[in-house]
Scaffold this active site. Structure first.
Site, PDB file in Angstrom:
ATOM      1  N   GLU A 448     -26.608  19.581   6.953  1.00 28.81           N
ATOM      2  CA  GLU A 448     -26.524  18.396   7.820  1.00 28.81           C
ATOM      3  C   GLU A 448     -27.509  18.467   8.979  1.00 28.81           C
ATOM      4  OE1 GLU A 448     -22.504  18.009   9.335  1.00 28.81           O
ATOM      5  OE2 GLU A 448     -22.273  20.158   9.555  1.00 28.81           O
ATOM      6  N   ASP A 472     -24.410  13.624   9.984  1.00 32.80           N
ATOM      7  CA  ASP A 472     -25.203  14.388  10.943  1.00 32.80           C
ATOM      8  C   ASP A 472     -26.647  14.517  10.492  1.00 32.80           C
ATOM      9  OD1 ASP A 472     -23.630  15.080  13.209  1.00 32.80           O
ATOM     10  OD2 ASP A 472     -22.362  16.243  11.861  1.00 32.80           O
TER      11      ASP A 472
HETATM   12  C1  PEP Z   1     -21.324  14.789   8.142  1.00 32.11           C
HETATM   13  O1  PEP Z   1     -21.919  15.130   9.161  1.00 32.11           O
HETATM   14  O2  PEP Z   1     -21.805  14.024   7.296  1.00 32.11           O
HETATM   15  C2  PEP Z   1     -19.955  15.298   7.887  1.00 32.11           C
HETATM   16  C3  PEP Z   1     -19.355  15.095   6.751  1.00 32.11           C
HETATM   17  O3  PEP Z   1     -19.323  15.941   8.896  1.00 32.11           O
HETATM   18  P1  PEP Z   1     -18.704  15.180  10.162  1.00 32.11           P
HETATM   19  O4  PEP Z   1     -18.769  13.700   9.886  1.00 32.11           O
HETATM   20  O5  PEP Z   1     -17.320  15.666  10.326  1.00 32.11           O
HETATM   21  O6  PEP Z   1     -19.611  15.596  11.257  1.00 32.11           O
HETATM   22 MG    MG Z   2     -21.153  16.753  10.353  1.00 30.62          MG
END
Ligand code: PEP
Ligand code: MG
Length: 587
Positions: A448, A472
């Site tokens: 990410e 992210d």
């Molecule tokens: C993301 O970043 O795509 C993810 C799945 O984690 P979160 O949304 O919890 O940051």
């Molecule tokens: Mg994330």
């Protein structure tokens, strides 16, 4: 008078209900000038509130059990001292006397001044004491405002949301902002939907709204100023529109639309037990993202093939004490058992940025760029005892089903190495006391951060699987805060750089022979399903509420067609051409 406001629709569907305004303390406390003849009485009212809180703190201290941790008593003593300090006893009195501000207003002004002074302090421990000042002030405000006007004034939004539960159902919450922690309250108490002045499409608040199938529109900018308590509202979360004070004809039209949508959702439920495969027979795994153990019910109802992302940080929010190892173990085991042998990917704590804890001061607005700060794996590695407790809890749960560990926000190989060493340490600790655990638990990493996406080959040598967090990945690739409405229009999942990173990660994982999933919001968007299929993705993890729509799209897609078209899409350089090709892919 009817009028409409336009924002970003972050969770589809239609909500119809009366407005309930939920606001932060400083905005909500009444501000008025006191008549000169009433100044002395206002000062007396303020001082009486201080005395009441002082007595409350003393009685809380006296009621502490002998077994209570010593810190609790020390904490109450500290609050007593803060409350007795001239900065809180004298300065607000001066503001009341000289400027004739009402007591609440005077106190808020002084709190703001103190918070600003605390923010300047270099010593982290002392800087954190500003939270104590705010908590003490909130106690005094609570007494000044009086419990029965809670419905009008909000001292803690969580408290207020809870207090409103008897009114829920036909209620649309209107707030300047809502945190992911506020959304936990929404999980317990159903509201028709919510709108906020600020916020972005993949903020954690928006993600939670989708998981609750709660229509929501964010980035309305002035909704709180323009909407009055009890106004009738129609919220169209798909179009991103809020209609205020609709007339009878518009109301009828939207009631009909809402009914149609409900029927469509019901029809989709028939697909829950159908295997997910493309027209040309390629099987696809559709997994569920969950935040709390209770969410597995929805995952099972939607026919999920497992949990692809358990965001464990939500167990840590809205509480004064962090959950201990045993409590975490119970929560993880509950999920593992409820999934009856299907895989459960438990992500280690991803705290920081817009996900804050009440129980400690992580982030707390002092980091200049919290999304780039001590978040997720960085935080866990900096707090080894807490991390080890979570790892032991996950490993203990692995004895009861099929568990995988997922490490968030990896950027460096050494972070993976350190985390693996700590997993080994947690295993050894359990072995030493004879607690059973699955010795073959797989460990994966989130891709990410662009740095991770560009070094998949290296990371894949150490990890058993990968999961792409597109939320992210987009934020960090495009330098767009995912929760900031001012730049939300630039948050673009179809930016060629994002597509290259996602496609490149899937390709590199294939070359390295490690399975790869997408667990960001892209996986749950029907408009992205064929694109991801064409990139070679076979594991999609999303909120249960999105799963059946995605399954329907997979059942009507051909793998071979998607692959051929996506090759052209990835070569397209012009944004307009790229969108044309994607529209054709989805036609
Ligand atoms: C993301 O970043 O795509 C993810 C799945 O984690 P979160 O949304 O919890 O940051
Ligand atoms: Mg994330």
């Amino acid at each position: 008078m009817t009028f409409a406001l336009h924002g970003i629709g972050v969770s589809g569907g239609i909500a119809i209900g009366r407005a309930h305004l939920v606001t932060p303390v400083a905005l909500d406390v009444s501000h008025y000038l006191v008549e000169p003849s009433r100044v002395a009485a206002e000062v007396a009212r303020f001082q009486a509130a201080l005395d009441t809180v002082q007595a409350e703190l003393k009685s809380l201290h006296a009621s502490l059990a002998h077994t209570s941790p010593g810190e609790l008593g020390a904490f109450l003593d500290l609050h007593s001292l803060i409350l007795a300090d001239p900065m809180l006893t004298r300065e607000p009195v001066r503001i009341i006397e000289e400027r004739r501000c009402n007591a609440e207003w005077a106190l808020i002004q002084q709190m703001d001044a103190l918070v600003a002074q605390f923010d300047e302090i270099e010593d982290e421990y002392l800087r954190e004491r500003k939270n104590d000042v705010v908590q003490v002030v909130e106690r005094v405000l609570k007494v000044l405002v009086g419990a029965d006007s809670l419905a009008r004034t909000s001292l803690s939004r969580t408290q207020k949301l809870k207090a409103l539960q008897s009114l829920e159902g036909e209620m649309v919450v209107v707030a300047h902002d809502l945190s992911p922690a506020d959304m936990l309250v929404f999980k317990e108490h159903r509201f028709a939907g919510f709108v906020t002045d600020v916020g972005g499409a993949t903020s954690h608040t928006a993600i939670m709204a989708r998981s609750l199938s709660l229509p929501a529109v964010v980035a309305l900018h002035h909704a709180r100023e323009l909407i009055a308590e009890d106004d009738w509202l129609i919220l169209d979360g798909t179009a991103g529109v809020l209609i205020v004070a609709p007339d009878a004809a518009v109301l009828e039209e939207y009631k009909l639309k809402r009914r149609t949508l409900q029927l469509e959702r019901k029809k989709l439920m028939r697909l829950a037990s159908a295997p997910a495969a493309t027209l040309d027979g390629e099987a696809v795994d559709l997994l569920a993202n969950i935040e709390l153990p209770d969410d597995v019910k929805a995952a099972n109802e939607a026919g999920a093939a497992g949990v692809g992302l358990f965001r464990t940080e939500f167990l840590f929010m809205n509480r004064a004490e962090l959950p201990g190892e045993d409590e975490q173990f119970e929560a993880y085991r509950e999920v593992v058992r409820s999934m009856g042998g299907q895989p459960v990917v438990i992500r280690t704590l991803d705290i920081g940025a817009d996900k804050q804890l009440d129980a400690d001061g992580v982030g707390d607005g002092v980091a200049l760029n919290p999304a780039l700060g001590l978040r997720a794996i960085r935080y866990c590695l900096a707090e080894p005892q807490m991390f080890l407790a979570q790892l032991r809890a996950i490993l203990r749960a692995s004895h009861y089903g099929s568990v995988r560990i997922l490490l968030p926000m990896i950027a460096h190989l050494h972070e993976v190495e350190q985390a693996l060493a700590m997993i080994d340490q947690a295993r050894a600790q359990l072995d030493a006391i004879g607690i059973p655990h699955d010795r073959s638990v797989k460990v994966g990493g989130m891709i990410e951060i662009p740095a991770a996406a560009l070094t998949v080959g290296q990371l894949a040598k150490k990890l058993d699987y990968l999961s792409i967090g597109t939320n992210d990945l987009i934020q960090y690739t495009l330098a767009i805060d995912r929760a900031d409405d001012q730049v939300a229009s630039l948050y673009d999942p179809l930016h060629p750089a994002v597509l290259q990173l996602v496609a490149g990660t899937i390709r590199a994982a294939g070359r390295a022979g490690v399975p790869v999933a997408v667990c960001g919001e892209m996986a749950g968007e029907v408009a992205m399903t064929r694109l991801l299929l064409g990139m070679g993705l076979r594991q999609f993890s999303m909120h249960p509420a999105q799963l059946l729509e995605v399954k329907q799209r997979i059942l009507t897609s051909s793998r071979a067609d998607c692959e051929a078209q996506v090759k052209r899409i990835l070569r397209a350089e012009e944004p307009d051409r790229l969108r044309e090709l994607i529209a054709a892919l989805n036609a």
